[in-house]
Design an enzyme around this catalytic site. Structure first.
Site, PDB file in Angstrom:
ATOM      1  N   SER A  84     -12.135  -0.578  -5.515  1.00 35.16           N
ATOM      2  CA  SER A  84     -11.019   0.076  -6.189  1.00 35.16           C
ATOM      3  C   SER A  84     -10.265   0.906  -5.168  1.00 35.16           C
ATOM      4  CB  SER A  84     -11.519   0.983  -7.322  1.00 35.16           C
ATOM      5  OG  SER A  84     -10.449   1.732  -7.877  1.00 35.16           O
ATOM      6  N   THR A  88      -9.671   5.213  -9.272  1.00 33.57           N
ATOM      7  CA  THR A  88      -9.430   5.726 -10.621  1.00 33.57           C
ATOM      8  C   THR A  88      -9.383   4.636 -11.683  1.00 33.57           C
ATOM      9  OG1 THR A  88      -7.030   5.614 -10.350  1.00 33.57           O
ATOM     10  CG2 THR A  88      -8.098   7.686  -9.713  1.00 33.57           C
ATOM     11  N   GLU A 141      -6.677  -4.877   0.056  1.00 36.01           N
ATOM     12  CA  GLU A 141      -7.490  -6.039  -0.305  1.00 36.01           C
ATOM     13  C   GLU A 141      -7.875  -6.859   0.921  1.00 36.01           C
ATOM     14  OE1 GLU A 141      -4.849  -5.599  -4.207  1.00 36.01           O
ATOM     15  OE2 GLU A 141      -4.316  -7.093  -2.695  1.00 36.01           O
TER      16      GLU A 141
END
Length: 174
Positions: A84, A88, A141
């Site tokens: 993540s 959050t 990513e």
């Protein structure tokens, strides 16, 4: 400067800033024998989580992708790998809370900064992404995937016997 060169430079810059001690702590967690790993992330981070689960299987771990129909329940002694960028993401936070609640370890790959997921993690690896010319979270990513591939390399250390075992575990129904 070409678009390819810009992406390469961005990714190389992020990877050069990954903290070696934090990387080593994540590798130590991934080396933990007998542990079942559950991998999760939302959106493109979820795709990176799926690739991480595949490599954990190649290394000889039991690994599952959270949400897949064949994934069993997580329990004490297992571990959850969460990707993540923001730290959050509500769904990932819920997964981490569930894992902690049953006594499983939580490993987080995120960007730098305090976050709800960081507070739930036993080990955190920051992928220090800042501004990017790429769309959305692409740089995070890409760097997260390459960092996790580097963790696999650190675990197998280029050992030929380990690589042969990894090839034997590689999917053959493709």
């Amino acid at each position: 400067m070409s678009a390819i060169r810009r992406v390469v430079d961005e990714v190389a810059g992020v990877l050069a800033e990954v903290d070696q001690d934090a990387f080593d702590r994540l590798v130590a967690e991934l080396r933990e024998p007998g542990r079942t790993w559950f991998c999760t992330g939302q959106g493109r981070s979820g795709l990176v989580a799926r690739m991480a689960a595949m490599r954990l299987v190649h290394l000889g771990h039991r690994a599952h992708v959270v949400g897949e129909a064949t994934a069993p329940s997580i329990s004490a002694g297992d571990a959850l790998l969460v990707l993540s960028a923001s730290g959050t993401t509500a769904v990932s936070r819920h997964h981490a809370e569930t894992a902690r609640g049953v006594g499983a370890a939580v490993a987080l790959v995120t960007t730098a900064g305090p976050s709800p997921l960081r507070s739930l993690a036993d080990v955190t690896l920051d992928v220090p992404v800042s501004a990017s010319v790429q769309f959305g979270g692409s740089l995070y990513e890409q760097a997260a995937l390459l960092t996790l591939d580097a963790a696999v390399l650190a675990i197998d250390a280029g050992d030929l016997a380990t690589r042969e075992e990894m090839h034997r575990r590689h999917a053959n129904l493709q």
